[in-house]
Design an enzyme around this catalytic site. Structure first.
Site, PDB file in Angstrom:
ATOM      1  N   GLY A  42      97.670  84.609  -0.094  1.00 53.44           N
ATOM      2  CA  GLY A  42      98.198  85.937   0.227  1.00 53.44           C
ATOM      3  C   GLY A  42      97.230  86.552   1.213  1.00 53.44           C
ATOM      4  CG  HIS A  43      96.002  84.708   4.190  1.00 53.53           C
ATOM      5  ND1 HIS A  43      95.905  83.608   4.985  1.00 53.53           N
ATOM      6  CD2 HIS A  43      95.440  84.356   2.999  1.00 53.53           C
ATOM      7  CE1 HIS A  43      95.311  82.628   4.320  1.00 53.53           C
ATOM      8  NE2 HIS A  43      95.031  83.061   3.103  1.00 53.53           N
ATOM      9  NE  ARG A 147     102.020  56.340  -3.180  1.00 55.51           N
ATOM     10  CZ  ARG A 147     101.539  55.173  -3.562  1.00 55.51           C
ATOM     11  NH1 ARG A 147     101.291  54.246  -2.672  1.00 55.51           N
ATOM     12  NH2 ARG A 147     101.309  54.914  -4.823  1.00 55.51           N
ATOM     13  CB  THR A 244      94.001  75.540  -5.255  1.00 56.40           C
ATOM     14  OG1 THR A 244      95.390  75.391  -4.935  1.00 56.40           O
ATOM     15  CG2 THR A 244      93.139  75.217  -4.035  1.00 56.40           C
ATOM     16  CG  LEU A 337      78.712  96.338   4.063  1.00 56.47           C
ATOM     17  CD1 LEU A 337      77.932  95.453   3.090  1.00 56.47           C
ATOM     18  CD2 LEU A 337      78.003  96.346   5.432  1.00 56.47           C
ATOM     19  CB  SER A 416      85.284  93.477   7.739  1.00 54.67           C
ATOM     20  OG  SER A 416      86.446  94.212   7.504  1.00 54.67           O
ATOM     21  CB  VAL A 417      82.968  98.890   7.761  1.00 56.58           C
ATOM     22  CG1 VAL A 417      81.589  98.249   7.863  1.00 56.58           C
ATOM     23  CG2 VAL A 417      83.499  99.262   9.147  1.00 56.58           C
ATOM     24  N   GLY A 418      86.351  98.028   6.691  1.00 54.68           N
ATOM     25  CA  GLY A 418      87.622  98.624   6.300  1.00 54.68           C
ATOM     26  C   GLY A 418      88.730  97.656   6.659  1.00 54.68           C
TER      27      GLY A 418
HETATM   28  P1  GDP Z   1      92.683  86.869   2.113  1.00 55.28           P
HETATM   29  O1  GDP Z   1      93.486  86.129   1.107  1.00 55.28           O
HETATM   30  O2  GDP Z   1      91.334  86.254   2.307  1.00 55.28           O
HETATM   31  O3  GDP Z   1      93.393  87.064   3.419  1.00 55.28           O
HETATM   32  O4  GDP Z   1      92.426  88.312   1.506  1.00 55.28           O
HETATM   33  P2  GDP Z   1      93.519  89.264   0.803  1.00 55.28           P
HETATM   34  O5  GDP Z   1      94.442  89.782   1.844  1.00 55.28           O
HETATM   35  O6  GDP Z   1      94.118  88.577  -0.361  1.00 55.28           O
HETATM   36  O7  GDP Z   1      92.596  90.406   0.212  1.00 55.28           O
HETATM   37  C1  GDP Z   1      91.749  91.135   1.018  1.00 55.28           C
HETATM   38  C2  GDP Z   1      92.088  92.627   0.868  1.00 55.28           C
HETATM   39  O8  GDP Z   1      91.041  93.404   1.398  1.00 55.28           O
HETATM   40  C3  GDP Z   1      93.327  93.053   1.638  1.00 55.28           C
HETATM   41  O9  GDP Z   1      93.952  94.074   0.928  1.00 55.28           O
HETATM   42  C4  GDP Z   1      92.773  93.568   2.962  1.00 55.28           C
HETATM   43  O10 GDP Z   1      93.613  94.522   3.573  1.00 55.28           O
HETATM   44  C5  GDP Z   1      91.499  94.206   2.490  1.00 55.28           C
HETATM   45  N1  GDP Z   1      90.379  94.195   3.437  1.00 55.28           N
HETATM   46  C6  GDP Z   1      90.015  93.246   4.335  1.00 55.28           C
HETATM   47  N2  GDP Z   1      88.845  93.562   4.911  1.00 55.28           N
HETATM   48  C7  GDP Z   1      88.457  94.737   4.356  1.00 55.28           C
HETATM   49  C8  GDP Z   1      87.303  95.563   4.494  1.00 55.28           C
HETATM   50  O11 GDP Z   1      86.379  95.280   5.249  1.00 55.28           O
HETATM   51  N3  GDP Z   1      87.246  96.688   3.715  1.00 55.28           N
HETATM   52  C9  GDP Z   1      88.232  97.026   2.849  1.00 55.28           C
HETATM   53  N4  GDP Z   1      88.090  98.130   2.138  1.00 55.28           N
HETATM   54  N5  GDP Z   1      89.328  96.272   2.694  1.00 55.28           N
HETATM   55  C10 GDP Z   1      89.424  95.139   3.416  1.00 55.28           C
HETATM   56  P1  IMO Z   2      94.022  83.197  -0.536  1.00 57.71           P
HETATM   57  O1  IMO Z   2      94.375  82.268   0.607  1.00 57.71           O
HETATM   58  C1  IMO Z   2      92.614  83.557  -4.655  1.00 57.71           C
HETATM   59  C2  IMO Z   2      93.669  80.355  -7.430  1.00 57.71           C
HETATM   60  C3  IMO Z   2      94.607  80.763  -8.547  1.00 57.71           C
HETATM   61  C4  IMO Z   2      94.130  79.839  -9.653  1.00 57.71           C
HETATM   62  C5  IMO Z   2      93.787  78.562  -8.896  1.00 57.71           C
HETATM   63  C6  IMO Z   2      94.889  77.511  -8.928  1.00 57.71           C
HETATM   64  O2  IMO Z   2      94.837  84.410  -0.613  1.00 57.71           O
HETATM   65  O3  IMO Z   2      92.556  83.432  -0.591  1.00 57.71           O
HETATM   66  P2  IMO Z   2      97.245  77.356  -7.703  1.00 57.71           P
HETATM   67  O4  IMO Z   2      98.433  78.262  -7.731  1.00 57.71           O
HETATM   68  O5  IMO Z   2      96.685  77.148  -6.337  1.00 57.71           O
HETATM   69  O6  IMO Z   2      97.460  76.064  -8.418  1.00 57.71           O
HETATM   70  O7  IMO Z   2      96.126  78.125  -8.581  1.00 57.71           O
HETATM   71  O8  IMO Z   2      93.545  78.957  -7.550  1.00 57.71           O
HETATM   72  N1  IMO Z   2      94.152  80.653  -6.058  1.00 57.71           N
HETATM   73  C7  IMO Z   2      93.717  81.674  -5.321  1.00 57.71           C
HETATM   74  N2  IMO Z   2      92.852  82.672  -5.633  1.00 57.71           N
HETATM   75  N3  IMO Z   2      93.153  83.489  -3.411  1.00 57.71           N
HETATM   76  C8  IMO Z   2      93.989  82.489  -3.084  1.00 57.71           C
HETATM   77  O9  IMO Z   2      94.458  82.317  -1.828  1.00 57.71           O
HETATM   78  C9  IMO Z   2      94.330  81.535  -4.068  1.00 57.71           C
HETATM   79  N4  IMO Z   2      95.134  80.461  -4.091  1.00 57.71           N
HETATM   80  C10 IMO Z   2      95.005  79.917  -5.314  1.00 57.71           C
HETATM   81  O10 IMO Z   2      94.466  82.116  -8.890  1.00 57.71           O
HETATM   82  O11 IMO Z   2      92.923  80.326 -10.206  1.00 57.71           O
HETATM   83 MG    MG Z   3      94.514  86.469  -0.640  1.00 62.70          MG
END
Ligand code: GDP
Ligand code: IMO
Ligand code: MG
Length: 435
Positions: A42-43, A147, A244, A337, A416-418
């Site tokens: 989830g990015h 496979r 994972t 941060l 990154s600060v936000g």
């Molecule tokens: P990812 O899976 O590594 O892409 O990260 P996620 O999107 O799952 O979680 C990161 C969360 O932190 C998201 O809600 C971003 O919008 C937020 N975020 C990213 N960089 C910063 C930062 O520097 N400060 C704050 N407060 N939030 C951030």
């Molecule tokens: P991003 O790309 C955080 C974790 C799950 C679980 C373990 C196995 O957003 O950083 P799975 O469904 O892959 O078999 O689950 O891996 N997990 C993550 N935790 N960020 C993720 O992706 C993750 N993808 C899998 O929570 O502990």
């Molecule tokens: Mg994520």
């Protein structure tokens, strides 16, 4: 090292802020490539007031002129991809076969994988559960290795082959699920109808992405490899079995994208200023207390994919140094941060002790029950979310960054600060176009 290519990987347990950093770097790239994981990721990317949570489609989709690739190493879920793609289109984002390509060799996540993920987790005893995202990731990769019970994205383009495979695999899965979980049988024909349609919808995007990328490498066209998950979740090198099911470090890029190791480029290791983990498994610096709660609320640490509250704790330099070395990170990007503002004194873990003995070498298999060795650093109280340069940060925040650099023996390139695009301080980066 391949000229302008960049690989961004998470060095902790995922959710380090890869979406934001990939989006920041994607403007300089021609290709953005996912090479591991699937819709378990989830990015998050913020563009002005618009918030996008991307699961399967690379974050470069929000930048003009970028071709986004779902590589062969991805567990590709066509139903989720189609939903994500349609939602993006509804919000005015262009997604066509011009800017999104899916590898013919990607393994397809089918309904039985998601069902098995849920059933098998439910059947496990407490303490044995992995805490998966229930996206069918583990079962899909198991079938890839097996496979004969796997479907590849290429099959989505051939309705006859697809139908035949679905019918024969459903027979096998129904037998197994009924015996193991007393589950109701799946209806093969309904799945054939749904996935034939998905194949039709997505077919023109499914192609030989490995060939395309190797040509880009030969032409020195810049490629960004977008990591999923985090190094401690790597199936080979992480905290097994609480991991994972794919290779998520920079070591996974060549095989997951189909390019030579020399094309991985500059490796940016992404770290958040503290630690989080979703799901089960060892987490030595976890603060299951007021400190952890304060971090969770300040950082809004709830899963982007599942909404689960993330476990929170101090920065673990001992574990991250292992991940730096494993991926060969050239530089670091330090995110979130600002979340540490107002937390009082801050701690960084510099080592583990077992039975009073310092661990010489980090070992992901020896994390349970360790005692953390901490260093205490002064905190800061002033808002840093508007800081544009390193010098504008309060001295305590500067010291924190400097100490992270020292402990990890790598420069911090970006801070990154936000969550917003412009809340990024360019520090010691070597990435072309940023420094
Ligand atoms: P990812 O899976 O590594 O892409 O990260 P996620 O999107 O799952 O979680 C990161 C969360 O932190 C998201 O809600 C971003 O919008 C937020 N975020 C990213 N960089 C910063 C930062 O520097 N400060 C704050 N407060 N939030 C951030
Ligand atoms: P991003 O790309 C955080 C974790 C799950 C679980 C373990 C196995 O957003 O950083 P799975 O469904 O892959 O078999 O689950 O891996 N997990 C993550 N935790 N960020 C993720 O992706 C993750 N993808 C899998 O929570 O502990
Ligand atoms: Mg994520």
């Amino acid at each position: 090292m391949s000229g302008r290519n960049v690989t961004v990987v998470g060095l902790q347990w995922g959710d380090e802020g890869k979406g934001k950093i990939v989006d920041a770097l994607a403007g300089h790239m021609r290709y953005v490539v996912r090479f591991c994981g699937g819709a378990n990721a989830g990015h998050t990317v913020l563009v002005g007031d618009d918030k996008f949570a991307l699961h399967l489609i690379p974050c470069g989709v929000l930048r003009q002129g970028v071709c986004n690739i779902v590589g062969n190493g991805v567990a590709f879920d066509p139903a989720t991809a189609w939903g994500e793609l349609s939602a993006l289109r509804d919000r005015g984002v262009t997604v066509t076969s011009e800017n999104l390509r899916i590898s013919t060799a990607a393994s397809v996540v089918m309904p039985w994988h998601k069902l098995q993920d849920t059933l098998s987790e439910a059947a496990l005893a407490k303490g044995k559960k992995i805490g998966t995202t229930a996206r069918g990731i583990g079962p899909c990769y198991s079938d890839k290795a097996n496979r004969t019970t796997s479907i590849r994205a290429a099959d989505l383009k051939d309705p006859a082959i697809l139908a035949e495979k679905i019918r024969s695999i459903v027979k096998i899965k129904n037998t197994i699920f009924s015996a193991l979980y007393d589950a109701e049988p799946m209806d093969a024909e309904a799945i054939v109808t749904e996935y034939t349609q998905l194949g039709e919808n997505l077919g023109d995007m499914i192609c030989n992405t490995g060939g395309l990328l190797r040509k880009a490498v030969a032409d020195d066209t810049p490629i960004l490899f977008e990591g999923g998950q985090g190094s401690m979740l790597d199936v080979d090198h992480g905290t097994y079995p609480f991991v994972t099911s794919s290779n998520v470090t920079a070591c996974g890029v060549p095989s997951g994208a189909g390019i030579p190791p020399s094309a991985v480029g500059q490796v940016v290791g992404l770290i958040k200023a503290y630690s989080t983990r979703v799901g089960e498994g060892p987490f030595p610096t976890e603060q299951d207390n007021e400190i952890g709660n304060a971090i969770r609320e300040a950082g809004n640490e709830y899963g982007t994919t599942t909404g689960r509250p993330r476990r929170c704790g101090w920065f673990d330099a001992f574990a991250v140094k292992f991940a730096v070395d494993l991926s060969g990170a050239n530089e670091l990007a330090l995110s979130l941060l600002d979340v540490l503002t107002g937390m009082g004194e801050l701690k960084i873990c510099t080592g583990y002790r077992t039975n009073g003995q310092d661990q010489e070498m980090f070992d992901p298999a020896a994390m349970s029950g360790v005692e953390c060795v901490y260093e205490t650093l002064p905190g800061w109280d002033c808002d840093i979310t508007g800081c544009k340069t390193f010098d504008e940060l309060p001295p305590e925040a500067q010291s924190y960054v400097n100490r992270v650099e020292e402990l990890l023996a790598r420069p911090v390139g970006l801070i990154s600060v936000g969550p917003e695009r412009d809340q990024t301080i360019v520090h010691h980066t070597q990435v072309e176009g940023l420094g």
